[in-house]
Design a protein around this motif. Structure first.
Motif, PDB file in Angstrom:
ATOM      1  N   UNK A  52       0.812  -1.217   0.000  1.00  0.00           N
ATOM      2  CA  UNK A  52       0.000   0.000   0.000  1.00  0.00           C
ATOM      3  C   UNK A  52       0.848   1.272   0.000  1.00  0.00           C
ATOM      4  N   UNK A  53       2.054   1.171  -0.563  1.00  0.00           N
ATOM      5  CA  UNK A  53       2.909   2.350  -0.686  1.00  0.00           C
ATOM      6  C   UNK A  53       2.735   3.030  -2.041  1.00  0.00           C
ATOM      7  N   UNK A  54       2.212   2.277  -3.011  1.00  0.00           N
ATOM      8  CA  UNK A  54       1.935   2.810  -4.344  1.00  0.00           C
ATOM      9  C   UNK A  54       0.611   2.252  -4.835  1.00  0.00           C
ATOM     10  N   UNK A  55      -0.159   3.047  -5.610  1.00  0.00           N
ATOM     11  CA  UNK A  55      -1.388   2.505  -6.216  1.00  0.00           C
ATOM     12  C   UNK A  55      -1.043   1.474  -7.282  1.00  0.00           C
ATOM     13  N   UNK A  56      -1.754   0.362  -7.286  1.00  0.00           N
ATOM     14  CA  UNK A  56      -1.484  -0.690  -8.270  1.00  0.00           C
ATOM     15  C   UNK A  56      -1.633  -0.171  -9.694  1.00  0.00           C
ATOM     16  N   UNK A  57      -2.644   0.649  -9.946  1.00  0.00           N
ATOM     17  CA  UNK A  57      -2.870   1.187 -11.298  1.00  0.00           C
ATOM     18  C   UNK A  57      -1.690   2.034 -11.760  1.00  0.00           C
ATOM     19  N   UNK A  58      -1.132   2.840 -10.839  1.00  0.00           N
ATOM     20  CA  UNK A  58       0.008   3.689 -11.194  1.00  0.00           C
ATOM     21  C   UNK A  58       1.228   2.844 -11.541  1.00  0.00           C
ATOM     22  N   UNK A  59       1.431   1.753 -10.812  1.00  0.00           N
ATOM     23  CA  UNK A  59       2.559   0.856 -11.084  1.00  0.00           C
ATOM     24  C   UNK A  59       2.390   0.197 -12.455  1.00  0.00           C
ATOM     25  N   UNK A  60       1.180  -0.240 -12.754  1.00  0.00           N
ATOM     26  CA  UNK A  60       0.920  -0.866 -14.057  1.00  0.00           C
ATOM     27  C   UNK A  60       1.195   0.102 -15.197  1.00  0.00           C
ATOM     28  N   UNK A  61       0.701   1.331 -15.069  1.00  0.00           N
ATOM     29  CA  UNK A  61       0.903   2.338 -16.121  1.00  0.00           C
ATOM     30  C   UNK A  61       2.389   2.643 -16.283  1.00  0.00           C
ATOM     31  N   UNK A  62       3.101   2.829 -15.165  1.00  0.00           N
ATOM     32  CA  UNK A  62       4.527   3.142 -15.229  1.00  0.00           C
ATOM     33  C   UNK A  62       5.314   2.006 -15.874  1.00  0.00           C
ATOM     34  N   UNK A  63       5.013   0.761 -15.487  1.00  0.00           N
ATOM     35  CA  UNK A  63       5.729  -0.379 -16.040  1.00  0.00           C
ATOM     36  C   UNK A  63       5.493  -0.550 -17.535  1.00  0.00           C
ATOM     37  N   UNK A  64       4.227  -0.408 -17.956  1.00  0.00           N
ATOM     38  CA  UNK A  64       3.897  -0.566 -19.378  1.00  0.00           C
ATOM     39  C   UNK A  64       4.530   0.550 -20.204  1.00  0.00           C
ATOM     40  N   UNK A  65       4.401   1.801 -19.743  1.00  0.00           N
ATOM     41  CA  UNK A  65       4.982   2.926 -20.485  1.00  0.00           C
ATOM     42  C   UNK A  65       6.499   2.804 -20.566  1.00  0.00           C
ATOM     43  N   UNK A  66       7.129   2.391 -19.465  1.00  0.00           N
ATOM     44  CA  UNK A  66       8.579   2.221 -19.483  1.00  0.00           C
ATOM     45  C   UNK A  66       9.016   1.186 -20.505  1.00  0.00           C
ATOM     46  N   UNK A  67       8.294   0.061 -20.549  1.00  0.00           N
ATOM     47  CA  UNK A  67       8.633  -1.002 -21.498  1.00  0.00           C
ATOM     48  C   UNK A  67       8.454  -0.545 -22.945  1.00  0.00           C
ATOM     49  N   UNK A  68       7.329   0.097 -23.231  1.00  0.00           N
ATOM     50  CA  UNK A  68       7.019   0.489 -24.612  1.00  0.00           C
ATOM     51  C   UNK A  68       7.916   1.634 -25.083  1.00  0.00           C
ATOM     52  N   UNK A  69       8.062   2.660 -24.251  1.00  0.00           N
ATOM     53  CA  UNK A  69       8.879   3.815 -24.641  1.00  0.00           C
ATOM     54  C   UNK A  69      10.351   3.415 -24.750  1.00  0.00           C
ATOM     55  N   UNK A  70      10.829   2.626 -23.787  1.00  0.00           N
ATOM     56  CA  UNK A  70      12.227   2.194 -23.829  1.00  0.00           C
ATOM     57  C   UNK A  70      12.554   1.398 -25.076  1.00  0.00           C
ATOM     58  N   UNK A  71      11.682   0.482 -25.458  1.00  0.00           N
ATOM     59  CA  UNK A  71      11.922  -0.319 -26.663  1.00  0.00           C
ATOM     60  C   UNK A  71      11.863   0.541 -27.926  1.00  0.00           C
ATOM     61  N   UNK A  72      10.971   1.527 -27.930  1.00  0.00           N
ATOM     62  CA  UNK A  72      10.893   2.422 -29.092  1.00  0.00           C
ATOM     63  C   UNK A  72      12.178   3.232 -29.245  1.00  0.00           C
ATOM     64  N   UNK A  73      12.704   3.721 -28.124  1.00  0.00           N
ATOM     65  CA  UNK A  73      13.981   4.434 -28.184  1.00  0.00           C
ATOM     66  C   UNK A  73      15.080   3.489 -28.650  1.00  0.00           C
ATOM     67  N   UNK A  74      15.064   2.248 -28.113  1.00  0.00           N
ATOM     68  CA  UNK A  74      16.038   1.257 -28.532  1.00  0.00           C
ATOM     69  C   UNK A  74      15.993   1.003 -30.031  1.00  0.00           C
ATOM     70  N   UNK A  75      14.785   0.984 -30.596  1.00  0.00           N
ATOM     71  CA  UNK A  75      14.610   0.786 -32.046  1.00  0.00           C
ATOM     72  C   UNK A  75      15.325   1.888 -32.834  1.00  0.00           C
ATOM     73  N   UNK A  76      15.060   3.151 -32.443  1.00  0.00           N
ATOM     74  CA  UNK A  76      15.639   4.271 -33.197  1.00  0.00           C
ATOM     75  C   UNK A  76      17.135   4.389 -32.970  1.00  0.00           C
ATOM     76  N   UNK A  77      17.596   4.093 -31.758  1.00  0.00           N
ATOM     77  CA  UNK A  77      19.037   4.097 -31.485  1.00  0.00           C
ATOM     78  C   UNK A  77      19.722   3.013 -32.324  1.00  0.00           C
ATOM     79  N   UNK A  78      19.103   1.835 -32.369  1.00  0.00           N
ATOM     80  CA  UNK A  78      19.661   0.758 -33.173  1.00  0.00           C
ATOM     81  C   UNK A  78      19.699   1.093 -34.648  1.00  0.00           C
ATOM     82  N   UNK A  79      18.657   1.738 -35.118  1.00  0.00           N
ATOM     83  CA  UNK A  79      18.575   2.094 -36.537  1.00  0.00           C
ATOM     84  C   UNK A  79      19.670   3.078 -36.929  1.00  0.00           C
ATOM     85  N   UNK A  80      19.989   4.004 -35.993  1.00  0.00           N
ATOM     86  CA  UNK A  80      20.960   5.055 -36.304  1.00  0.00           C
ATOM     87  C   UNK A  80      22.393   4.702 -35.895  1.00  0.00           C
ATOM     88  N   UNK A  81      22.535   4.112 -34.701  1.00  0.00           N
ATOM     89  CA  UNK A  81      23.885   3.920 -34.152  1.00  0.00           C
ATOM     90  C   UNK A  81      24.191   2.469 -33.762  1.00  0.00           C
TER      91      UNK A  81
END
Length: 205
Positions: A52-81
């Motif tokens: 009960x230190x964090x809302x479950x919904x907030x953790x889910x949103x943070x985890x999903x956004x981190x995974x999706x955004x991080x992989x997208x950055x990884x895609x563009x970094x890989x494409x360029x460098x």
């Protein structure tokens, strides 16, 4: 590693939530995943929600956004460098066999490799960049990225939430759990496809 995990659990809630986002986000975008698997962040986020230190919904949103955004950055970094970065990472940190497995996954599965790779630590850090280097169309990459990131983050957040203080057992076997989840998803899709095919071939009365 144990002291690090305990330290994260003692952080102020807003910093811990930021780590739930950052650890999976940095995994592929900065190749951090070859050293520190991103599922640690989402598992601990689930544990903090259990406490009960964090809302479950907030953790889910943070985890999903981190995974999706991080992989997208990884895609563009890989494409360029991609080639330049891979050539500068020492073999003791980034094993050649992991690079080879990532390349084989991309060749065999194309965009689907982004979803499949999400469930193993070695591939998760490398496949997005490899997908960019292979010039897979970004729209196709993004569709599999969103699906894989949502399933993966949700599964490990819920596992951490259910495990509570026993989270170390999940953390220790996280890679095997990911592979098991992938096999279960594959079996479900195969059975559904087989059932649909069987229904389609049955004569109508």
């Amino acid at each position: 590693m144990g002291h690090l995990l305990e330290g994260i659990l003692r952080l102020p809630p807003w910093i811990a939530l930021a780590l739930v986002f950052l650890l999976p986000a940095l995994e592929a975008s900065a190749f951090v995943g070859v050293i520190l698997p991103g599922e640690i962040g989402v598992i601990l986020g689930g544990v903090l929600a259990n406490q009960h230190k964090l809302p479950l919904a907030a953790v889910l949103v943070a985890g999903i956004l981190g995974a999706v955004i991080g992989d997208s950055i990884g895609y563009w970094v890989g494409k360029r460098y991609g080639e330049t970065i891979l050539s500068k990472i020492p073999n003791r940190i980034l094993k050649p066999e992991h690079i080879k497995r990532s390349e084989e996954s991309i060749r065999q599965f194309g965009g689907k490799a982004v979803f499949i790779g999400r469930f193993t630590a070695a591939l998760r850090a490398l496949v997005p960049g490899m997908a960019g280097m292979s010039h897979i169309r970004y729209g196709r990459f993004l569709a599999w990225n969103v699906l894989g990131g949502a399933v993966w983050a949700t599964a490990f957040v819920i596992l951490g939430y259910l495990a509570g203080s026993q989270y170390k057992q999940i953390e220790h076997y996280a890679n095997y759990i990911g592979l098991g989840l992938l096999v279960a998803i594959g079996a479900f899709l195969f059975l559904r496809h087989r059932r649909a095919k069987k229904t389609a071939t049955q004569p109508s009365s």
